[in-house]
Design a protein around this motif. Structure first.
Motif, mmCIF file in Angstrom:
data_model
loop_
_atom_site.group_PDB
_atom_site.id
_atom_site.type_symbol
_atom_site.label_atom_id
_atom_site.label_comp_id
_atom_site.label_asym_id
_atom_site.label_seq_id
_atom_site.Cartn_x
_atom_site.Cartn_y
_atom_site.Cartn_z
ATOM 1 N N THR A 44 25.816 36.889 13.980
ATOM 2 C CA THR A 44 27.089 37.292 14.569
ATOM 3 C C THR A 44 28.237 36.966 13.625
ATOM 4 O O THR A 44 29.159 37.767 13.450
ATOM 5 C CB THR A 44 27.297 36.593 15.930
ATOM 6 N N VAL A 45 28.169 35.784 12.994
ATOM 7 C CA VAL A 45 29.202 35.393 12.031
ATOM 8 C C VAL A 45 29.210 36.373 10.860
ATOM 9 O O VAL A 45 30.270 36.839 10.428
ATOM 10 C CB VAL A 45 28.989 33.948 11.529
ATOM 11 N N ALA A 46 28.032 36.714 10.363
ATOM 12 C CA ALA A 46 27.934 37.656 9.248
ATOM 13 C C ALA A 46 28.523 39.008 9.632
ATOM 14 O O ALA A 46 29.297 39.602 8.872
ATOM 15 C CB ALA A 46 26.480 37.794 8.805
ATOM 16 N N SER A 47 28.186 39.473 10.798
ATOM 17 C CA SER A 47 28.684 40.764 11.268
ATOM 18 C C SER A 47 30.206 40.747 11.433
ATOM 19 O O SER A 47 30.890 41.699 11.050
ATOM 20 C CB SER A 47 28.012 41.119 12.592
ATOM 21 N N ALA A 48 30.727 39.666 11.989
ATOM 22 C CA ALA A 48 32.170 39.570 12.230
ATOM 23 C C ALA A 48 32.980 39.459 10.944
ATOM 24 O O ALA A 48 34.112 39.926 10.873
ATOM 25 C CB ALA A 48 32.465 38.366 13.136
ATOM 26 N N THR A 49 32.392 38.859 9.922
ATOM 27 C CA THR A 49 33.133 38.625 8.684
ATOM 28 C C THR A 49 32.891 39.686 7.621
ATOM 29 O O THR A 49 33.683 39.803 6.682
ATOM 30 C CB THR A 49 32.750 37.266 8.069
ATOM 31 N N GLY A 50 31.796 40.420 7.748
ATOM 32 C CA GLY A 50 31.462 41.391 6.723
ATOM 33 C C GLY A 50 30.732 40.779 5.536
ATOM 34 O O GLY A 50 30.433 41.462 4.565
ATOM 35 N N TYR A 51 30.438 39.488 5.615
ATOM 36 C CA TYR A 51 29.673 38.817 4.571
ATOM 37 C C TYR A 51 28.202 38.840 4.954
ATOM 38 O O TYR A 51 27.851 38.965 6.125
ATOM 39 C CB TYR A 51 30.150 37.373 4.380
ATOM 40 N N SER A 52 27.346 38.701 3.974
ATOM 41 C CA SER A 52 25.916 38.767 4.235
ATOM 42 C C SER A 52 25.439 37.524 4.989
ATOM 43 O O SER A 52 26.067 36.460 4.939
ATOM 44 C CB SER A 52 25.128 38.884 2.925
ATOM 45 N N TYR A 53 24.306 37.690 5.656
ATOM 46 C CA TYR A 53 23.672 36.569 6.342
ATOM 47 C C TYR A 53 23.396 35.451 5.351
ATOM 48 O O TYR A 53 23.563 34.276 5.654
ATOM 49 C CB TYR A 53 22.375 37.044 7.000
ATOM 50 N N GLU A 54 22.988 35.824 4.135
ATOM 51 C CA GLU A 54 22.671 34.828 3.102
ATOM 52 C C GLU A 54 23.908 34.005 2.735
ATOM 53 O O GLU A 54 23.817 32.788 2.538
ATOM 54 C CB GLU A 54 22.097 35.516 1.859
ATOM 55 N N THR A 55 25.058 34.641 2.646
ATOM 56 C CA THR A 55 26.300 33.914 2.353
ATOM 57 C C THR A 55 26.598 32.908 3.457
ATOM 58 O O THR A 55 26.955 31.759 3.183
ATOM 59 C CB THR A 55 27.479 34.896 2.193
ATOM 60 N N ILE A 56 26.429 33.336 4.687
ATOM 61 C CA ILE A 56 26.674 32.450 5.834
ATOM 62 C C ILE A 56 25.675 31.294 5.804
ATOM 63 O O ILE A 56 26.033 30.136 6.028
ATOM 64 C CB ILE A 56 26.575 33.243 7.160
ATOM 65 N N ARG A 57 24.422 31.594 5.493
ATOM 66 C CA ARG A 57 23.398 30.552 5.415
ATOM 67 C C ARG A 57 23.721 29.534 4.325
ATOM 68 O O ARG A 57 23.574 28.333 4.521
ATOM 69 C CB ARG A 57 22.019 31.181 5.143
ATOM 70 N N ARG A 58 24.196 30.006 3.203
ATOM 71 C CA ARG A 58 24.551 29.099 2.106
ATOM 72 C C ARG A 58 25.722 28.193 2.471
ATOM 73 O O ARG A 58 25.735 27.010 2.128
ATOM 74 C CB ARG A 58 24.889 29.892 0.842
ATOM 75 N N ILE A 59 26.695 28.751 3.170
ATOM 76 C CA ILE A 59 27.822 27.926 3.636
ATOM 77 C C ILE A 59 27.307 26.862 4.596
ATOM 78 O O ILE A 59 27.679 25.691 4.505
ATOM 79 C CB ILE A 59 28.914 28.799 4.289
ATOM 80 N N ALA A 60 26.440 27.265 5.520
ATOM 81 C CA ALA A 60 25.881 26.312 6.492
ATOM 82 C C ALA A 60 25.127 25.206 5.779
ATOM 83 O O ALA A 60 25.291 24.018 6.094
ATOM 84 C CB ALA A 60 24.965 27.044 7.474
ATOM 85 N N ARG A 61 24.309 25.571 4.807
ATOM 86 C CA ARG A 61 23.527 24.577 4.069
ATOM 87 C C ARG A 61 24.457 23.635 3.301
ATOM 88 O O ARG A 61 24.252 22.425 3.294
ATOM 89 C CB ARG A 61 22.556 25.254 3.120
ATOM 90 N N PRO A 67 19.863 24.353 11.140
ATOM 91 C CA PRO A 67 19.572 25.681 11.703
ATOM 92 C C PRO A 67 19.689 25.640 13.226
ATOM 93 O O PRO A 67 19.420 24.609 13.849
ATOM 94 C CB PRO A 67 18.130 25.950 11.280
ATOM 95 N N LEU A 68 20.094 26.772 13.801
ATOM 96 C CA LEU A 68 20.299 26.824 15.241
ATOM 97 C C LEU A 68 18.996 26.939 16.022
ATOM 98 O O LEU A 68 18.966 26.747 17.213
ATOM 99 C CB LEU A 68 21.205 28.012 15.603
ATOM 100 N N ARG A 69 17.908 27.287 15.326
ATOM 101 C CA ARG A 69 16.627 27.409 16.027
ATOM 102 C C ARG A 69 15.544 26.717 15.211
ATOM 103 O O ARG A 69 15.698 26.467 14.030
ATOM 104 C CB ARG A 69 16.257 28.871 16.239
#
Length: 87
Positions: A44-61, A67-69
Motif C-alpha cells: 500500500t505504501v509503495a502504491s501510494a508513493t509511486g516507489y517500488s516495493y523494493e524501495t519501501i522494503r529497503r527503507i524498512a530494513r 516484517p509485518l508478517r
C-alpha cells in the motif's frame, strides 16, 4: 558579476540542492517508516508513493522495522542451512 562570483554562486546553489535532496529523502523515509509502524502494508505504501516495493522494503530494513508478517514456509526453508539446495 565576475566569473569567480558566478562560480561561487554555482557551488553554493549545488550544495544547497544536495542538502535539499538529502533532507527530502530523509523526510520521505520518515513518512514511510511512520506508515509501516502504523501497520500500513508495504504494498500500500509503495502504491501510494509511486516507489517500488523494493524501495519501501529497503527503507524498512534500514530503519530496523520488522516484517509485518511471518515468513512463508518457502522462505523459512531457504533461510535454513542447505535449504536452498536440491535434495
Amino acid at each position: 558579476m565576475t566569473e569567480e562570483e558566478i562560480v561561487t554562486r554555482l557551488k553554493e546553489a549545488a550544495a544547497a540542492k544536495k542538502q535539499a535532496d538529502k533532507d527530502a529523502a530523509e523526510a520521505f523515509a520518515d513518512a514511510v517508516a511512520d506508515a509501516l509502524l502504523a501497520g500500513v502494508k508495504p504494498k500500500t505504501v509503495a502504491s501510494a508513493t509511486g516507489y517500488s516495493y523494493e524501495t519501501i522494503r529497503r527503507i524498512a530494513r534500514a530503519r530496523h522495522i520488522e516484517p509485518l508478517r511471518e515468513p512463508t514456509v518457502t522462505s523459512r526453508k531457504k533461510a535454513q542451512p542447505g535449504g536452498d539446495s536440491p535434495a
